[in-house]
Design a protein around this motif. Structure first.
Motif, PDB file in Angstrom:
ATOM      1  N   GLN A  60       0.843  -1.192   0.000  1.00  0.00           N
ATOM      2  CA  GLN A  60       0.000   0.000   0.000  1.00  0.00           C
ATOM      3  C   GLN A  60       0.880   1.243   0.000  1.00  0.00           C
ATOM      4  O   GLN A  60       2.026   1.205   0.426  1.00  0.00           O
ATOM      5  N   ARG A  61       0.330   2.324  -0.471  1.00  0.00           N
ATOM      6  CA  ARG A  61       1.056   3.594  -0.523  1.00  0.00           C
ATOM      7  C   ARG A  61       0.210   4.686   0.123  1.00  0.00           C
ATOM      8  O   ARG A  61      -1.014   4.653   0.047  1.00  0.00           O
ATOM      9  N   THR A  62       0.896   5.628   0.732  1.00  0.00           N
ATOM     10  CA  THR A  62       0.192   6.794   1.266  1.00  0.00           C
ATOM     11  C   THR A  62      -0.140   7.712   0.101  1.00  0.00           C
ATOM     12  O   THR A  62       0.340   7.505  -1.020  1.00  0.00           O
ATOM     13  N   SER A  63      -0.920   8.730   0.368  1.00  0.00           N
ATOM     14  CA  SER A  63      -1.251   9.691  -0.684  1.00  0.00           C
ATOM     15  C   SER A  63       0.016  10.374  -1.203  1.00  0.00           C
ATOM     16  O   SER A  63       0.050  10.835  -2.339  1.00  0.00           O
ATOM     17  N   GLY A  64       1.070  10.376  -0.401  1.00  0.00           N
ATOM     18  CA  GLY A  64       2.350  10.952  -0.816  1.00  0.00           C
ATOM     19  C   GLY A  64       3.256   9.951  -1.520  1.00  0.00           C
ATOM     20  O   GLY A  64       4.388  10.269  -1.858  1.00  0.00           O
ATOM     21  N   GLY A  65       2.771   8.697  -1.699  1.00  0.00           N
ATOM     22  CA  GLY A  65       3.545   7.689  -2.419  1.00  0.00           C
ATOM     23  C   GLY A  65       4.484   6.855  -1.567  1.00  0.00           C
ATOM     24  O   GLY A  65       5.214   6.012  -2.087  1.00  0.00           O
ATOM     25  N   ARG A  66       4.464   7.060  -0.257  1.00  0.00           N
ATOM     26  CA  ARG A  66       5.348   6.279   0.615  1.00  0.00           C
ATOM     27  C   ARG A  66       4.751   4.898   0.872  1.00  0.00           C
ATOM     28  O   ARG A  66       3.544   4.768   1.083  1.00  0.00           O
ATOM     29  N   ARG A  67       5.612   3.884   0.865  1.00  0.00           N
ATOM     30  CA  ARG A  67       5.171   2.514   1.107  1.00  0.00           C
ATOM     31  C   ARG A  67       4.699   2.363   2.551  1.00  0.00           C
ATOM     32  O   ARG A  67       5.322   2.887   3.469  1.00  0.00           O
ATOM     33  N   ARG A  68       3.624   1.601   2.717  1.00  0.00           N
ATOM     34  CA  ARG A  68       3.110   1.264   4.044  1.00  0.00           C
ATOM     35  C   ARG A  68       2.828  -0.228   4.058  1.00  0.00           C
ATOM     36  O   ARG A  68       2.176  -0.758   3.165  1.00  0.00           O
ATOM     37  N   TYR A  69       3.346  -0.907   5.047  1.00  0.00           N
ATOM     38  CA  TYR A  69       3.228  -2.357   5.156  1.00  0.00           C
ATOM     39  C   TYR A  69       2.319  -2.725   6.319  1.00  0.00           C
ATOM     40  O   TYR A  69       2.266  -2.023   7.328  1.00  0.00           O
ATOM     41  N   THR A  70       1.631  -3.860   6.173  1.00  0.00           N
ATOM     42  CA  THR A  70       0.768  -4.362   7.243  1.00  0.00           C
ATOM     43  C   THR A  70       1.532  -5.409   8.047  1.00  0.00           C
ATOM     44  O   THR A  70       2.611  -5.871   7.641  1.00  0.00           O
ATOM     45  N   SER A  71       0.952  -5.810   9.165  1.00  0.00           N
ATOM     46  CA  SER A  71       1.569  -6.872   9.963  1.00  0.00           C
ATOM     47  C   SER A  71       1.592  -8.180   9.175  1.00  0.00           C
ATOM     48  O   SER A  71       2.518  -8.980   9.317  1.00  0.00           O
ATOM     49  N   PHE A  72       0.612  -8.392   8.293  1.00  0.00           N
ATOM     50  CA  PHE A  72       0.617  -9.580   7.433  1.00  0.00           C
ATOM     51  C   PHE A  72       1.826  -9.552   6.502  1.00  0.00           C
ATOM     52  O   PHE A  72       2.480 -10.572   6.290  1.00  0.00           O
ATOM     53  N   ASP A  73       2.137  -8.379   5.949  1.00  0.00           N
ATOM     54  CA  ASP A  73       3.311  -8.241   5.091  1.00  0.00           C
ATOM     55  C   ASP A  73       4.579  -8.627   5.853  1.00  0.00           C
ATOM     56  O   ASP A  73       5.442  -9.339   5.328  1.00  0.00           O
ATOM     57  N   VAL A  74       4.677  -8.171   7.092  1.00  0.00           N
ATOM     58  CA  VAL A  74       5.857  -8.472   7.913  1.00  0.00           C
ATOM     59  C   VAL A  74       5.947  -9.972   8.177  1.00  0.00           C
ATOM     60  O   VAL A  74       7.021 -10.572   8.036  1.00  0.00           O
ATOM     61  N   GLU A  75       4.828 -10.594   8.540  1.00  0.00           N
ATOM     62  CA  GLU A  75       4.818 -12.045   8.781  1.00  0.00           C
ATOM     63  C   GLU A  75       5.259 -12.794   7.528  1.00  0.00           C
ATOM     64  O   GLU A  75       6.060 -13.734   7.598  1.00  0.00           O
ATOM     65  N   TRP A  76       4.736 -12.407   6.370  1.00  0.00           N
ATOM     66  CA  TRP A  76       5.101 -13.047   5.107  1.00  0.00           C
ATOM     67  C   TRP A  76       6.593 -12.860   4.825  1.00  0.00           C
ATOM     68  O   TRP A  76       7.285 -13.790   4.433  1.00  0.00           O
ATOM     69  N   LEU A  77       7.091 -11.643   5.029  1.00  0.00           N
ATOM     70  CA  LEU A  77       8.504 -11.371   4.779  1.00  0.00           C
ATOM     71  C   LEU A  77       9.404 -12.188   5.698  1.00  0.00           C
ATOM     72  O   LEU A  77      10.472 -12.654   5.269  1.00  0.00           O
ATOM     73  N   LEU A  78       8.990 -12.389   6.937  1.00  0.00           N
ATOM     74  CA  LEU A  78       9.785 -13.208   7.857  1.00  0.00           C
ATOM     75  C   LEU A  78       9.867 -14.653   7.370  1.00  0.00           C
ATOM     76  O   LEU A  78      10.909 -15.308   7.496  1.00  0.00           O
ATOM     77  N   ILE A  79       8.780 -15.157   6.799  1.00  0.00           N
ATOM     78  CA  ILE A  79       8.803 -16.494   6.198  1.00  0.00           C
ATOM     79  C   ILE A  79       9.762 -16.498   5.006  1.00  0.00           C
ATOM     80  O   ILE A  79      10.589 -17.404   4.865  1.00  0.00           O
ATOM     81  N   CYS A  80       9.659 -15.493   4.164  1.00  0.00           N
ATOM     82  CA  CYS A  80      10.542 -15.393   2.995  1.00  0.00           C
ATOM     83  C   CYS A  80      12.008 -15.362   3.408  1.00  0.00           C
ATOM     84  O   CYS A  80      12.853 -16.003   2.775  1.00  0.00           O
ATOM     85  N   VAL A  81      12.309 -14.613   4.463  1.00  0.00           N
ATOM     86  CA  VAL A  81      13.686 -14.520   4.951  1.00  0.00           C
ATOM     87  C   VAL A  81      14.195 -15.908   5.335  1.00  0.00           C
ATOM     88  O   VAL A  81      15.303 -16.308   4.959  1.00  0.00           O
ATOM     89  N   LYS A  82      13.388 -16.673   6.052  1.00  0.00           N
ATOM     90  CA  LYS A  82      13.814 -18.019   6.475  1.00  0.00           C
ATOM     91  C   LYS A  82      13.949 -18.954   5.282  1.00  0.00           C
ATOM     92  O   LYS A  82      14.876 -19.769   5.225  1.00  0.00           O
ATOM     93  N   LEU A  83      13.061 -18.845   4.332  1.00  0.00           N
ATOM     94  CA  LEU A  83      13.167 -19.695   3.144  1.00  0.00           C
ATOM     95  C   LEU A  83      14.435 -19.367   2.369  1.00  0.00           C
ATOM     96  O   LEU A  83      15.153 -20.274   1.922  1.00  0.00           O
ATOM     97  N   ARG A  84      14.748 -18.088   2.219  1.00  0.00           N
ATOM     98  CA  ARG A  84      15.975 -17.700   1.510  1.00  0.00           C
ATOM     99  C   ARG A  84      17.217 -18.082   2.307  1.00  0.00           C
ATOM    100  O   ARG A  84      18.187 -18.582   1.748  1.00  0.00           O
TER     101      ARG A  84
END
Length: 140
Positions: free
Chosen positions: A41-65
């Protein structure tokens, strides 16, 4: 910020980098490569915003890599998850094949550790007896 943006707690790219151990550059790479399950997701100013689900998914990705999953397999896994229910058997096959590779790597490392432990014991024993001279001495 819209009402929807305010209702869902979100994190900046820096906060996500801190929580996942990934650099900001790596997070952008993951997004570009389609490794995230949903769009960032992006703010109206174009900055990325992540959810807790995104963080959980990324943590899985980190372990897989970290465990050696090829980038192509991780991309395929993310694609399957993005498509939702109905492909769980394929996800299982992909993860099971990776688990088998990791198990083989662990077994190989345990064999290496065993040889190293044996050599440590040989050197420790010889040093304790004051007989270390000549251990694997390549000179005549």
């Amino acid at each position: 910020m819209t009402t929807t943006e305010a209702a869902v707690p979100s994190l900046s790219i820096g906060e996500v980098a801190e929580r996942t151990g990934l650099s900001v550059h790596a997070l952008r790479f993951y997004e570009r490569e389609g490794l995230l399950v949903g769009p960032v997701q992006r703010t109206s100013g174009g900055r990325r915003r992540y959810t807790s689900f995104d963080v959980e998914w990324l943590l899985i990705c980190v372990k897989l890599r970290e465990s050696g999953m090829p980038l192509a397999d991780l991309k395929h896994f993310a694609e399957l998850v993005r498509h939702g229910p109905g492909n769980e058997a394929e996800r299982l096959r992909l993860l099971d094949a990776h688990r088998q590779r990791v198990d083989a790597q662990i077994q190989a490392l345990e064999e290496c550790r065993s040889v190293i432990a044996w050599k440590v014991g040989v050197y420790a024993e010889h040093l304790a007896r004051g007989e270390a001279g000549g251990l694997w001495d390549p000179t005549p």
